[in-house]
Scaffold this motif. Structure first.
Motif, PDB file in Angstrom:
ATOM      1  N   GLU A   1       4.506  10.491   4.715  1.00 49.56           N
ATOM      2  CA  GLU A   1       4.245  11.442   5.795  1.00 49.56           C
ATOM      3  C   GLU A   1       2.827  11.345   6.347  1.00 49.56           C
ATOM      4  N   GLY A   2       2.032  10.374   5.851  1.00 49.25           N
ATOM      5  CA  GLY A   2       0.742  10.149   6.478  1.00 49.25           C
ATOM      6  C   GLY A   2      -0.487  10.262   5.596  1.00 49.25           C
ATOM      7  N   ALA A   3      -0.329  10.686   4.346  1.00 46.40           N
ATOM      8  CA  ALA A   3      -1.505  10.759   3.471  1.00 46.40           C
ATOM      9  C   ALA A   3      -2.012   9.343   3.209  1.00 46.40           C
ATOM     10  N   ASN A   4      -3.321   9.175   3.242  1.00 41.17           N
ATOM     11  CA  ASN A   4      -3.871   7.845   2.976  1.00 41.17           C
ATOM     12  C   ASN A   4      -4.875   7.846   1.829  1.00 41.17           C
ATOM     13  N   ILE A   5      -5.074   8.993   1.194  1.00 40.19           N
ATOM     14  CA  ILE A   5      -5.897   9.091  -0.003  1.00 40.19           C
ATOM     15  C   ILE A   5      -5.140   9.968  -0.988  1.00 40.19           C
ATOM     16  N   VAL A   6      -4.997   9.495  -2.225  1.00 36.48           N
ATOM     17  CA  VAL A   6      -4.311  10.288  -3.244  1.00 36.48           C
ATOM     18  C   VAL A   6      -5.189  10.421  -4.476  1.00 36.48           C
ATOM     19  N   ARG A   7      -5.103  11.578  -5.120  1.00 33.62           N
ATOM     20  CA  ARG A   7      -5.819  11.837  -6.361  1.00 33.62           C
ATOM     21  C   ARG A   7      -4.779  12.109  -7.433  1.00 33.62           C
ATOM     22  N   VAL A   8      -4.768  11.267  -8.482  1.00 33.52           N
ATOM     23  CA  VAL A   8      -3.764  11.380  -9.541  1.00 33.52           C
ATOM     24  C   VAL A   8      -4.383  11.093 -10.903  1.00 33.52           C
ATOM     25  N   HIS A   9      -3.660  11.474 -11.956  1.00 33.50           N
ATOM     26  CA  HIS A   9      -4.064  11.157 -13.318  1.00 33.50           C
ATOM     27  C   HIS A   9      -3.489   9.809 -13.745  1.00 33.50           C
ATOM     28  N   ASN A  10      -2.201   9.594 -13.505  1.00 31.82           N
ATOM     29  CA  ASN A  10      -1.505   8.375 -13.910  1.00 31.82           C
ATOM     30  C   ASN A  10      -1.595   7.353 -12.772  1.00 31.82           C
ATOM     31  N   VAL A  11      -2.689   6.617 -12.760  1.00 32.41           N
ATOM     32  CA  VAL A  11      -2.972   5.712 -11.644  1.00 32.41           C
ATOM     33  C   VAL A  11      -1.957   4.584 -11.559  1.00 32.41           C
ATOM     34  N   LYS A  12      -1.612   3.958 -12.684  1.00 24.77           N
ATOM     35  CA  LYS A  12      -0.743   2.777 -12.660  1.00 24.77           C
ATOM     36  C   LYS A  12       0.604   3.066 -11.984  1.00 24.77           C
ATOM     37  N   ASP A  13       1.309   4.094 -12.431  1.00 21.88           N
ATOM     38  CA  ASP A  13       2.624   4.379 -11.855  1.00 21.88           C
ATOM     39  C   ASP A  13       2.529   4.823 -10.407  1.00 21.88           C
ATOM     40  N   ASN A  14       1.523   5.610 -10.079  1.00 28.07           N
ATOM     41  CA  ASN A  14       1.366   6.051  -8.701  1.00 28.07           C
ATOM     42  C   ASN A  14       0.935   4.916  -7.789  1.00 28.07           C
ATOM     43  N   LEU A  15       0.168   3.965  -8.308  1.00 28.02           N
ATOM     44  CA  LEU A  15      -0.226   2.801  -7.516  1.00 28.02           C
ATOM     45  C   LEU A  15       1.008   2.003  -7.101  1.00 28.02           C
ATOM     46  N   ASP A  16       1.945   1.842  -8.029  1.00 24.32           N
ATOM     47  CA  ASP A  16       3.195   1.146  -7.686  1.00 24.32           C
ATOM     48  C   ASP A  16       3.926   1.879  -6.562  1.00 24.32           C
ATOM     49  N   SER A  17       3.965   3.190  -6.651  1.00 24.24           N
ATOM     50  CA  SER A  17       4.622   3.983  -5.618  1.00 24.24           C
ATOM     51  C   SER A  17       3.948   3.796  -4.260  1.00 24.24           C
ATOM     52  N   VAL A  18       2.632   3.849  -4.249  1.00 22.11           N
ATOM     53  CA  VAL A  18       1.887   3.700  -2.994  1.00 22.11           C
ATOM     54  C   VAL A  18       2.069   2.297  -2.413  1.00 22.11           C
ATOM     55  N   LYS A  19       2.084   1.277  -3.268  1.00 19.89           N
ATOM     56  CA  LYS A  19       2.308  -0.092  -2.783  1.00 19.89           C
ATOM     57  C   LYS A  19       3.679  -0.208  -2.108  1.00 19.89           C
ATOM     58  N   LEU A  20       4.702   0.406  -2.725  1.00 19.16           N
ATOM     59  CA  LEU A  20       6.042   0.368  -2.127  1.00 19.16           C
ATOM     60  C   LEU A  20       6.068   1.131  -0.807  1.00 19.16           C
ATOM     61  N   CYS A  21       5.400   2.261  -0.756  1.00 17.85           N
ATOM     62  CA  CYS A  21       5.331   3.025   0.502  1.00 17.85           C
ATOM     63  C   CYS A  21       4.661   2.205   1.601  1.00 17.85           C
TER      64      CYS A  21
END
Length: 99
Positions: free
Chosen positions: A58-78
């Protein structure tokens, strides 16, 4: 004022459309636990990934998370999905056949 007018007015005020950087930080938040019935923060990683995915699409381009590895995969797919959609949208406008 019909639905198209309402959508247009929302789009004018949207941060994503204005190209302003948008930060989201849903990582392990209590509201995720309440929605997904996960009482402890460590159990909320899947819900965090889903929230990050929805936010990036939906347009977010900066994310703050604890579990970087799994969220990085999600962002790459997005990102790949967004690029694919944009490429095919542009190609349909100019009648090209990119894959």
């Amino acid at each position: 004022m019909g639905l198209p007018d309402i959508r247009e007015e929302i789009a004018k005020r949207s941060l994503a459309i204005s190209h302003a950087p948008m930060l989201i930080g849903p990582s392990r938040k209590r509201f995720l636990g309440e929605i997904c019935s996960c009482p402890t923060a460590a159990e909320r990683d899947p819900a965090t990934i889903a929230s990050v995915t929805a936010g990036v699409l939906e347009g977010a381009n900066i994310v703050r998370v604890h579990n970087v590895k799994d969220n990085l995969d999600s962002v790459k797919l997005c990102d790949a999905n967004i690029k694919f959609v944009l490429l095919h949208h542009i190609c349909s406008d100019v009648n090209c056949h990119a894959t």
